[in-house]
Enzyme design. Structure first.
Site, PDB file in Angstrom:
ATOM      1  CB  SER A 101      -5.222   0.349  -2.625  1.00 41.82           C
ATOM      2  OG  SER A 101      -4.304   0.988  -3.176  1.00 41.82           O
ATOM      3  NE  ARG A 102     -12.914   1.604  -4.198  1.00 40.58           N
ATOM      4  CZ  ARG A 102     -12.859   2.731  -4.860  1.00 40.58           C
ATOM      5  NH1 ARG A 102     -11.924   3.572  -4.618  1.00 40.58           N
ATOM      6  NH2 ARG A 102     -13.497   2.874  -5.947  1.00 40.58           N
ATOM      7  CG  LEU A 103      -5.753  -0.921   3.331  1.00 35.57           C
ATOM      8  CD1 LEU A 103      -6.548  -2.093   2.866  1.00 35.57           C
ATOM      9  CD2 LEU A 103      -4.381  -0.899   3.072  1.00 35.57           C
TER      10      LEU A 103
END
Ligand SMILES: Cc1cc2nc3c(=O)[nH]c(=O)nc-3n(C[C@H](O)[C@H](O)[C@H](O)COP(=O)(O)O)c2cc1C
Length: 230
Positions: free
Chosen positions: A201-203
């Site tokens: 999640s692009r985290l």
């Protein structure tokens, strides 16, 4: 006209990530581990081609950035080094402004490393040692090419190569081709190191070491460690 959008190519990154506990006070051991892991993975699984390819950014006298790929050939406690023509575009840019940044990216491993600092020319003895280790053809090629200068066509380049090959025939000795004038290398003396680890999640995880004092990449007192938002 456009060839995008490429949104259908989206993939989630599923790397192991980076925790504060896993990050030492100085970046050296982790930097070594990551580079070593990329080289090993290419040898074992073949999905990290040219694991030592490194983007090198410089700036021209107007402050306009420039970037190209080289091969990382040495890493010591100051930073990474590569070999090139010192009269090339990058060489001229570094002579005017030694500020430099590099990045190594291993998408298959969801990992990237960035470093910033200042370039220092490599000592002549180191340049000569490395040049002697190159295959004969690459050594001859260095004489045939004035890197970054225009050439009318491919045939001119090949003629220059043939002339260099005749001038410096292959005798099987590492000394049969002298080091060309204007051939050398640079080391980035790093003031900032970032390890980036792609996550879901692009985290992503981004751990940065900023220089706060003198010392090598292994000197805890020389670095302040922080986490950046992805
Ligand atoms: C994978 C890869 C590795 C390269 N390695 C080097 C290198 O080690 N040294 C070098 O001078 N150029 C290397 N090149 C070529 C450079 O990207 C670039 O074309 C050249 O250095 C001229 O750059 P400049 O005109 O900005 O000075 C490499 C290119 C690629 C794609």
């Amino acid at each position: 006209m456009s060839i995008g959008p490429f949104s259908a190519l989206r993939v989630d990154y599923e790397g192991e990530g980076l925790s504060e506990e896993g990050c030492p006070a100085a970046p050296w051991t982790l930097l070594q581990d990551w580079i070593g892991a990329a080289v090993a993975r290419q040898q074992e699984r073949g999905d990290v081609p040219e694991p030592l390819s490194m983007s090198v950014a410089t700036s021209d006298p107007d402050g306009l950035p420039d970037v190209r790929t080289v091969l990382l050939r040495d890493l010591d406690l100051r930073g990474p080094a590569f070999y090139t023509s010192t009269t090339s575009a990058k060489g001229e840019q570094l002579a005017a402004n030694p500020g430099m940044a590099v990045a190594l990216t291993w998408p298959a491993m969801f990992r990237s490393v960035r470093m910033r600092g200042y370039a220092e020319a490599l000592p002549r003895a180191q340049v000569e040692d490395y040049f002697r280790s190159r295959p004969w053809g690459a050594r001859v090629g260095a004489h045939a090419s004035a890197q970054s200068r225009p050439v009318p066509d491919r045939a001119t380049l090949e003629t220059a190569y043939r002339e260099s090959a005749e001038r410096f025939p292959d005798t099987g000795s590492p000394d049969d081709v002298p080091v060309p004038e204007g051939w050398g290398g640079y080391r980035l003396v790093a003031d900032r190191v970032e390890l980036w680890a792609g996550r879901r999640s692009r985290l992503h995880d981004r751990i940065v070491w900023e220089r706060v004092g003198p010392g090598g990449l292994d000197e805890p007192a020389a670095w302040h460690r922080l986490r950046l938002q992805p």
